[in-house]
Enzyme design. Structure first.
Site, PDB file in Angstrom:
ATOM      1  N   HIS A  33       0.789  -1.226   0.000  1.00 48.27           N
ATOM      2  CA  HIS A  33       0.000   0.000   0.000  1.00 48.27           C
ATOM      3  C   HIS A  33       0.811   1.261   0.000  1.00 48.27           C
ATOM      4  CE1 HIS A  33      -3.407  -2.427   1.372  1.00 48.27           C
ATOM      5  NE2 HIS A  33      -3.949  -1.613   0.503  1.00 48.27           N
ATOM      6  N   ARG A  93      -8.785  -5.504 -15.687  1.00 52.36           N
ATOM      7  CA  ARG A  93      -8.882  -6.691 -14.818  1.00 52.36           C
ATOM      8  C   ARG A  93     -10.175  -6.585 -14.000  1.00 52.36           C
ATOM      9  NH1 ARG A  93      -2.792  -5.743 -14.084  1.00 52.36           N
ATOM     10  NH2 ARG A  93      -1.827  -7.730 -14.665  1.00 52.36           N
ATOM     11  N   ARG A  95     -11.379  -7.833 -19.815  1.00 56.01           N
ATOM     12  CA  ARG A  95     -11.097  -9.254 -19.582  1.00 56.01           C
ATOM     13  C   ARG A  95     -12.182  -9.823 -18.671  1.00 56.01           C
ATOM     14  NH1 ARG A  95      -5.553 -11.061 -16.823  1.00 56.01           N
ATOM     15  NH2 ARG A  95      -6.573 -10.329 -14.938  1.00 56.01           N
ATOM     16  N   GLU A 127      -1.459 -17.198 -21.844  1.00 53.44           N
ATOM     17  CA  GLU A 127      -0.695 -17.095 -20.603  1.00 53.44           C
ATOM     18  C   GLU A 127      -0.416 -18.458 -19.984  1.00 53.44           C
ATOM     19  OE1 GLU A 127      -2.813 -14.692 -17.738  1.00 53.44           O
ATOM     20  OE2 GLU A 127      -4.740 -15.545 -18.282  1.00 53.44           O
ATOM     21  N   ASN A 165       3.125 -12.545 -17.127  1.00 51.99           N
ATOM     22  CA  ASN A 165       3.227 -12.863 -15.694  1.00 51.99           C
ATOM     23  C   ASN A 165       2.923 -14.343 -15.451  1.00 51.99           C
ATOM     24  OD1 ASN A 165       3.489 -10.117 -15.521  1.00 51.99           O
ATOM     25  ND2 ASN A 165       1.425  -9.756 -14.775  1.00 51.99           N
ATOM     26  N   ASP A 166       1.810 -14.779 -16.019  1.00 56.45           N
ATOM     27  CA  ASP A 166       1.446 -16.185 -15.837  1.00 56.45           C
ATOM     28  C   ASP A 166       2.216 -17.097 -16.779  1.00 56.45           C
ATOM     29  OD1 ASP A 166      -0.356 -16.387 -13.673  1.00 56.45           O
ATOM     30  OD2 ASP A 166      -1.830 -15.290 -14.856  1.00 56.45           O
ATOM     31  N   ARG A 191       4.706 -16.878  -8.964  1.00 57.09           N
ATOM     32  CA  ARG A 191       5.033 -15.468  -9.174  1.00 57.09           C
ATOM     33  C   ARG A 191       5.018 -14.644  -7.899  1.00 57.09           C
ATOM     34  NH1 ARG A 191      -0.195 -13.646 -12.844  1.00 57.09           N
ATOM     35  NH2 ARG A 191      -0.071 -11.583 -11.937  1.00 57.09           N
ATOM     36  N   CYS A 212       0.680  -7.877 -22.362  1.00 55.36           N
ATOM     37  CA  CYS A 212       0.134  -7.059 -21.276  1.00 55.36           C
ATOM     38  C   CYS A 212       0.612  -7.481 -19.885  1.00 55.36           C
ATOM     39  CB  CYS A 212      -1.388  -7.034 -21.327  1.00 55.36           C
ATOM     40  SG  CYS A 212      -2.132  -8.643 -21.143  1.00 55.36           S
TER      41      CYS A 212
HETATM   42  C1  PEP Z   1      -0.460 -11.916 -16.933  1.00 57.33           C
HETATM   43  O1  PEP Z   1      -0.623 -13.039 -16.460  1.00 57.33           O
HETATM   44  O2  PEP Z   1       0.602 -11.538 -17.469  1.00 57.33           O
HETATM   45  C2  PEP Z   1      -1.548 -10.921 -16.867  1.00 57.33           C
HETATM   46  C3  PEP Z   1      -1.468  -9.778 -17.513  1.00 57.33           C
HETATM   47  O3  PEP Z   1      -2.623 -11.222 -16.104  1.00 57.33           O
HETATM   48  P1  PEP Z   1      -2.643 -11.115 -14.492  1.00 57.33           P
HETATM   49  O4  PEP Z   1      -1.371 -10.425 -14.069  1.00 57.33           O
HETATM   50  O5  PEP Z   1      -3.871 -10.357 -14.172  1.00 57.33           O
HETATM   51  O6  PEP Z   1      -2.697 -12.550 -14.093  1.00 57.33           O
HETATM   52 MG    MG Z   2      -2.603 -13.711 -15.883  1.00 59.42          MG
END
Ligand code: PEP
Ligand code: MG
Length: 586
Positions: free
Chosen positions: A197, A304, A340, A439, A462-463, A473, A510
Site C-alpha cells: 500500500h 482486470r 477481460r 498465458e 506474468n502467468d 510469481r 500485457c
Molecule cells: C499476466 O498473467 O501476465 C496478466 C497480464 O494477467 P494477471 O497479471 O492479471 O494474471
Molecule cells: Mg494472468
C-alpha cells in the site's frame, strides 16, 4: 542529532524520484490489545462499544477522503473507498459481533480473530495485488482497535514538520494519503514490496519512496539528514555535503526528465524506421483510465474486472457491471477498451456460496475454468459487456485459456446471451471482438489452433513465465528464477506472434514484461507492435520505442533465440542496451 559518518542502505525503489531532507520517525506501534471473557450481561454494552468504534473509524476515514478528494483522484482515494466498504461490510462487522455474542469475548479479541480469519482467506491468492489487499483488513482493523482502546491514530495531530522524509515500519493507506497534508519529501518503510500500500499510494501522490528496508527504525532517528532514491532503492543516512548537493541536482534532473517524458508521450510512438507501436494501459479500476491517458496511453489493453469483487460479500449485478464499464469507457472517450472476463483465482474473493478449498489455487479452478463451471457468473458479465459494446469500442478477452474447447464453450454462452438480449429488446452489440489471453504454455504451443478461433491475442507474461518455468510469481524464495528472458519464454512468445501473424490477428503483450523498458527492444524484435502496461511506465516505454529501430531489434532477437541460457541472453541484451539505449544501462 547529526551523526558523524554517512551510511548507505539498500531497499526496494517503490516510487520514483530523488529527495533529501531530515528524518521524521513515525512510530505506529500499538499497545497489546486486551483479551478477556465477558459476563453474559456485559455483551450488549460491548456490542455498543464496538459499533461506536466502527462509526468513529468510518468518520475518520471519510474525513481523510474528503480532505484529499479535491486534490487529485489518485489510487489512494480508491483504497480509502475500499476501507469504507469494509467498515460497512456485513460479513466483517457481523462476524465480530457474533463472536462477542457466541464466545462472550471482548470486542478487541473478537476483532483480532475476525481479522485473522479474513486475512487467511486472502493469503495464498494467485495475484500479488489481491494478496496485498489482505493487508487492507489489517489497516482497517488497527484503526478500529485504536479507537476501541482510546489510542491516538497515527498523524492524529497537525504535528508533522515540513520537508521531512517519513520513516515508519509500515503505513496504512489512510496514513500514507495523509502525507499530502504536510510537505513530505520522501517515505521509507521497513516492511513492504512494490505492490504494498505505502508504495502504491506514494506513487499516486508522486512522493519518492523506498520500501522493504528492515532495521531502519533502529538506526534512523528524527532529525537525521537523509537522501532517498526511489528509483534504485538507495538511501544515504547522514550524507556528506557533497552527497546532498549531488542528490539535489539529481532530484532536479529526474523531475525535468519525467516531465519531458510525459510531454513527449502524448503523441503516438513510431520506431526510427517508421513502425507504429500502440501503447495501452492496464487498469484495475475505471478511475485509473485518467492516468493512462495523461501518461500517453491510447486506450485500455487490459481491464482486470475481478477487482469489481474486492471488498464485497455478494457478486455484482449486471447493472453494476454495466455502470462500471460505462464509467471506464466514458473516461476513454472513444478509445479502445479490452475488458477481460473474470480472472478470479481460487475461491476467496466472493460470497461463501462459491467457496471451494483448493490445495494449489494457481493450478485450480481459476478464471475461465471457474466461469465455465459457474456460467451464471460469466453470463451476468457477458450481458454487461455486450450491452456496453453497443455504445463504445469494446473487445472481450478470455483469461487462462488452455485449449480450443474453452473458447467454444465461452462463445456458445456469448451467442446465447446475444439471443436473449435480442429477445428482450435490450440494446447490445452482436459482433464484439473476442480474444484470449495467451498465458499458459499450452496456449502458446497450440496458438496456431487457437488463432483460428479468435479475433486477437494478448500475451500475459506474468502467468506465462510462472507456468512455463514452474515459478510461483508471488514466492520470494524463487523470485530470482522468474526470468522473462529465459529462452523458453522467448520461443513461446515468438511462436505466438507467428501464429497470430499467419491468422492475421493482432497480438498485444500485457504482463509486467511490457512495462519494463529494458525488454522493449526484445518484444519489438519478437514482432510485438502492441503493448499494455501500468500508466507510469508508458512514457518510458514510448521513449525506447522511438529510439529503437525495428530492424536492429529483429537482429538482436534472432541472436537471442539462438542463445542457450537465460544468463547469456541477459548478458547479450545488456551489451545491446549499452550501445543503443545507454540510459537503461545498469
Ligand atoms: C499476466 O498473467 O501476465 C496478466 C497480464 O494477467 P494477471 O497479471 O492479471 O494474471
Ligand atoms: Mg494472468
Amino acid at each position: 542529532m547529526r551523526r558523524a559518518t554517512s551510511r548507505r542502505l539498500k531497499g526496494i525503489g517503490a516510487s520514483p524520484g530523488i529527495a533529501q531532507g531530515t528524518v521524521y520517525v513515525v512510530n505506529a506501534g500499538l499497545d497489546a490489545p486486551p483479551q478477556f471473557h465477558l459476563d453474559q450481561e456485559a455483551v450488549p454494552k460491548e456490542l455498543e462499544r464496538f459499533e461506536a468504534a466502527v462509526a468513529l473509524s468510518t468518520r475518520q476515514i471519510r474525513e481523510i477522503r474528503d480532505r484529499l478528494s479535491g486534490a487529485d483522484g489518485g489510487e489512494h482515494l480508491l483504497i480509502l473507498e475500499a476501507h469504507l466498504l469494509m467498515l460497512n461490510d456485513a460479513v466483517f462487522v457481523e462476524g465480530v459481533k457474533s463472536l462477542v455474542r457466541e464466545e462472550t469475548i471482548n470486542a478487541e479479541w473478537a476483532l483480532r480473530k475476525t481479522i485473522e480469519r479474513i486475512r487467511s482467506m486472502f493469503e495464498g491468492l494467485a495475484h500479488d495485488y489481491f494478496r496485498e489487499r489482505g493487508s487492507d483488513i489489517d489497516f482497517v482493523g488497527e484503526r478500529i482497535l485504536r479507537n476501541l482502546m482510546g489510542q491516538a491514530q497515527v498523524f492524529a495531530a497537525d504535528d508533522l514538520p515540513e520537508d521531512v522524509v517519513v520513516v515508519a515500519h509500515d503505513l496504512s493507506p489512510a496514513d500514507t494519503a495523509q502525507l499530502t497534508r504536510f510537505r513530505v519529501r520522501g517515505l521509507i518503510t521497513e516492511a513492504g514490496s512494490r505492490t504494498s500500500h505505502a508504495a502504491i499510494v506514494a506513487r499516486s501522490l508522486d512522493i519518492p519512496a523506498v520500501v522493504g528496508l528492515p532495521g531502519m527504525l533502529q538506526i534512523a532517528g528524527t532529525g537525521d539528514r537523509i537522501v532517498i532514491d526511489g528509483f534504485t532503492g538507495e538511501v544515504i543516512l547522514s550524507p556528506t555535503a557533497k552527497q546532498i548537493s549531488t542528490a539535489k541536482d539529481s532530484e532536479q534532473r529526474a523531475r525535468t526528465k519525467e516531465k519531458d517524458a510525459i510531454r513527449a508521450s502524448l503523441t503516438p510512438a513510431h520506431t526510427k524506421d517508421g513502425y507504429k507501436v500502440s501503447i495501452f494501459g492496464n487498469v484495475e479500476l475505471p478511475l485509473e483510465a485518467d492516468a493512462v491517458l495523461s501518461h500517453g496511453g491510447e486506450g485500455v489493453g487490459l481491464y482486470r474486472t475481478e477487482f469489481l469483487f474486492v471488498g464485497r460479500a455478494t457478486t455484482p449485478t449486471e447493472e453494476e457491471h454495466l455502470q462500471n464499464y460505462r464509467d471506464l469507457a466514458r473516461r476513454l472517450a472513444g478509445r479502445p477498451l479490452t475488458i477481460r472476463t473474470l480472472d478470479l483465482g481460487g475461491d476467496k474473493l466472493f460470497s461463501t456460496a462459491h467457496k471451494v478449498q483448493e490445495r494449489n489455487p494457481a493450478l485450480g479452478l481459476r478464471a475461465i475454468r471457474l466461469c465455465l463451471q459457474q456460467p451464471e457468473l460469466l453470463r451476468t458479465q457477458l450481458r454487461a459487456i455486450l450491452r456496453v459494446a453497443a455504445e463504445f469500442p469494446v473487445r472481450l478477452m478470455l483469461p487462462m485459456i488452455t485449449d480450443v474447447s474453452e473458447i467454444h464453450s465461452a462463445k456458445q454462452l456469448i451467442r446465447a446471451e446475444i439471443q436473449t438480449l435480442r429477445a428482450e429488446g435490450i440494446e447490445h452489440s452482436a459482433d464484439v471482438p473476442v480474444g484470449i489471453m495467451v498465458e499458459t504454455p499450452a496456449a502458446a504451443i497450440v496458438s496456431d489452433l487457437l488463432a483460428k478461433e479468435v479475433d486477437f491475442f494478448a500475451i500475459g507474461t506474468n502467468d506465462l513465465i510462472q507456468y512455463s518455468l514452474a515459478i510461483d510469481r508471488g514466492n520470494e524464495h524463487v523470485a530470482h528464477m522468474y526470468r522473462p528472458l529465459h529462452p523458453a519464454i522467448l520461443r513461446l512468445i515468438a511462436q505466438t506472434t507467428e501464429a497470430a501473424s499467419h491468422a492475421g490477428i493482432s497480438v498485444c503483450v500485457c504482463g509486467e514484461m511490457a512495462a519494463e523498458a529494458i525488454h522493449t527492444p526484445v518484444l519489438l524484435g519478437l514482432g510485438i507492435t502492441e503493448l499494455s502496461m501500468n500508466a507510469t511506465a508508458i512514457p518510458w516505454v514510448k521513449k525506447i520505442v522511438r529510439d529503437s529501430s525495428f530492424t536492429d531489434c529483429r537482429r538482436l532477437v534472432d541472436e537471442l533465440l539462438m542463445t542457450c541460457s537465460p544468463l547469456e541472453v541477459e548478458e547479450r541484451l545488456r551489451a545491446y542496451l549499452k550501445v543503443h539505449h545507454p540510459e537503461l544501462d545498469g
